[in-house]
Design an enzyme around this catalytic site. Structure first.
Site, PDB file in Angstrom:
ATOM      1  N   ASP A   1     -10.420 -45.102  29.458  1.00  0.00           N
ATOM      2  CA  ASP A   1     -10.331 -44.114  28.364  1.00  0.00           C
ATOM      3  C   ASP A   1     -10.089 -44.874  27.057  1.00  0.00           C
ATOM      4  OD1 ASP A   1      -9.497 -40.814  28.228  1.00  0.00           O
ATOM      5  OD2 ASP A   1      -9.036 -42.087  26.502  1.00  0.00           O
TER       6      ASP A   1
ATOM      7  N   ASP B   1     -15.643 -40.689  25.420  1.00  0.00           N
ATOM      8  CA  ASP B   1     -14.756 -41.860  25.379  1.00  0.00           C
ATOM      9  C   ASP B   1     -14.146 -42.202  26.735  1.00  0.00           C
ATOM     10  OD1 ASP B   1     -12.695 -39.957  25.707  1.00  0.00           O
ATOM     11  OD2 ASP B   1     -11.331 -41.199  24.540  1.00  0.00           O
ATOM     12  N   GLU B   2     -14.784 -41.741  27.822  1.00  0.00           N
ATOM     13  CA  GLU B   2     -14.211 -42.107  29.122  1.00  0.00           C
ATOM     14  C   GLU B   2     -15.242 -42.223  30.227  1.00  0.00           C
ATOM     15  OE1 GLU B   2     -11.822 -38.552  30.817  1.00  0.00           O
ATOM     16  OE2 GLU B   2     -11.737 -38.389  28.639  1.00  0.00           O
TER      17      GLU B   2
END
Ligand code: DCP
Ligand code: CA
Ligand code: CA
Length: 365
Positions: A10, A110-111
């Site tokens: 993350d 974002d992960e």
């Protein structure tokens, strides 16, 4: 079967960190990325903020006007969201991450999850080493820090990365899963929002430990079967969701042509053995288990017949898979006397990710 190991990566305060990189002079200040609604100049909400801003209580979702108040006495910087720019950074990072896993799943801008089970044979120290390498490489290439959770499944990996933010690395070994979880508030379980949290509170449940006191029937009655089962398993750190690679199979099949057309099971059995061997190898290469074994018979007139068996529990055991396909072939030939078989196949379906733990719910269903 190797211990399963999954990484959850993350990116830290992602949009705000991107903005810091574009303009390093703001790095020391509170940075607030805003989604302006356009109604009035200041209306809208905060998309995210850097950690300096979070110290003042500024976080995703609060009104911009409120963030301005909270940061009144600081040199805070308010910036509009620039989504295409963040997407470019995200794409570059995802490309860097993908080769580190047996399979890879982007779970948001974002992960991402990475399955590393088969390349390191269940060794947590090696998995932590991979995580360190990932952090270094992502930083070297994009100057973005991230936090990585290393765990036996996606659920625990995600909770671990949440726990270790920012710029962190946390491994949760299977034997530590329960102690890691039990004092947490139930809201730390991904998917538990305010509504679920409220209902649990009415049942006097605030922590994961308290959640484990509710049995699966109570949970299913309150939340429905899907969420009820999920909560039951999650409270115990259990999860067998596969990391869905772009090429993640939903079934694995192998088919071969017999040396000669036949109705004789003894001529078919050795071929099924080879097919089961090859299909199981593929299953293990993907770090998966199957719940359903099927035997396929293609007859001389090209008619296709299939017989399937649902196993008591998911398996990746070649013996069980081979035995099931041979039994099915025997049953098929016994009950269908007047057929001549030209080709045979073995199909594995009901696939899920291998889990090192015994999943209790499997026995309850
Ligand atoms: N995001 C958003 N609105 C939200 C939550 C998030 O626009 N309510 C955007 C901005 C974030 C990005 O998605 O930068 C990723 O969300 P995260 O929840 O991972 O939050 P951050 O990366 O910002 O912070 P953290 O360091 O806590 O991961
Ligand atoms: Ca993030
Ligand atoms: Ca995120």
């Amino acid at each position: 079967m190797y211990q399963r190991i999954v990484l959850h990566v993350d990116l830290d305060y992602f949009y705000a960190q991107c903005e810091e990189n574009r303009n390093p002079t703001i790095r020391t200040k509170p940075v607030v990325v805003c989604v302006y609604s356009g109604r009035t100049e200041e209306s809208g909400v905060v998309s995210t903020s850097n950690y300096q801003a979070r110290k003042y209580g500024v976080k995703a979702g609060i009104p911009i006007a409120r963030a301005r108040k909270l940061l009144e006495k600081t040199d805070a910087v308010f910036l509009p969201m620039n989504h295409p720019y963040y997407e470019g950074v995200s794409d570059a990072i995802m490309e860097t991450l993908e080769p580190f896993g047996d399979s890879f799943e982007k779970a948001g801008i974002d992960e991402a999850y990475l399955e590393v089970s088969s390349r390191i044979h269940g060794d947590f120290q090696q998995a932590e080493q991979i995580a360190r390498e990932i952090k270094q490489k992502v930083y070297a290439q994009e100057q973005i820090t991230c936090t990585i959770g290393v765990a036996p499944n996606k659920l625990l990996a995600k909770i671990a990365s949440d726990h270790a933010k920012p710029n962190g690395l946390m491994a949760v070994r299977p034997e530590d899963a329960i102690s890691f979880l039990q004092d947490m508030e139930v809201s730390k379980i991904p998917g538990v929002g305010t509504k679920t949290e409220e209902k649990l509170r009415q049942l006097d449940v605030r922590t994961v430990r308290e959640l484990t006191t509710l049995d699966v029937t109570v949970l299913s009655k309150t939340f429905g079967t899907t969420l009820g089962n999920y909560l039951y398993q999650a409270a115990r750190g259990q999860d067998d969701e596969p990391v869905e690679g772009r090429n993640q199979p939903t079934q694995i099949s192998r088919i071969a042509t017999l040396k000669r057309n036949t109705h004789d099971v003894s001529e078919i059995i050795p071929v099924l053995g080879e097919l089961a061997h090859s299909a199981t190898a593929k299953l293990n290469q993907k770090s998966m288990t199957c719940k359903i074994v099927s035997m396929i018979a293609i007859l001389v007139d090209l008619d296709i017949r299939t017989k399937s068996r649902t196993l008591d529990s998911p398996t990746n055991d070649e013996k069980i898979i081979t035995q099931a396909s041979k039994d099915l072939a025997g049953q098929f030939l016994n009950t269908t006397p007047n057929v001549t078989v030209r080709r045979v196949g073995v199909k594995l379906s009901g696939l899920s990710a291998q889990s090192g733990q015994t999943v209790i719910s499997k026995f309850l269903q």
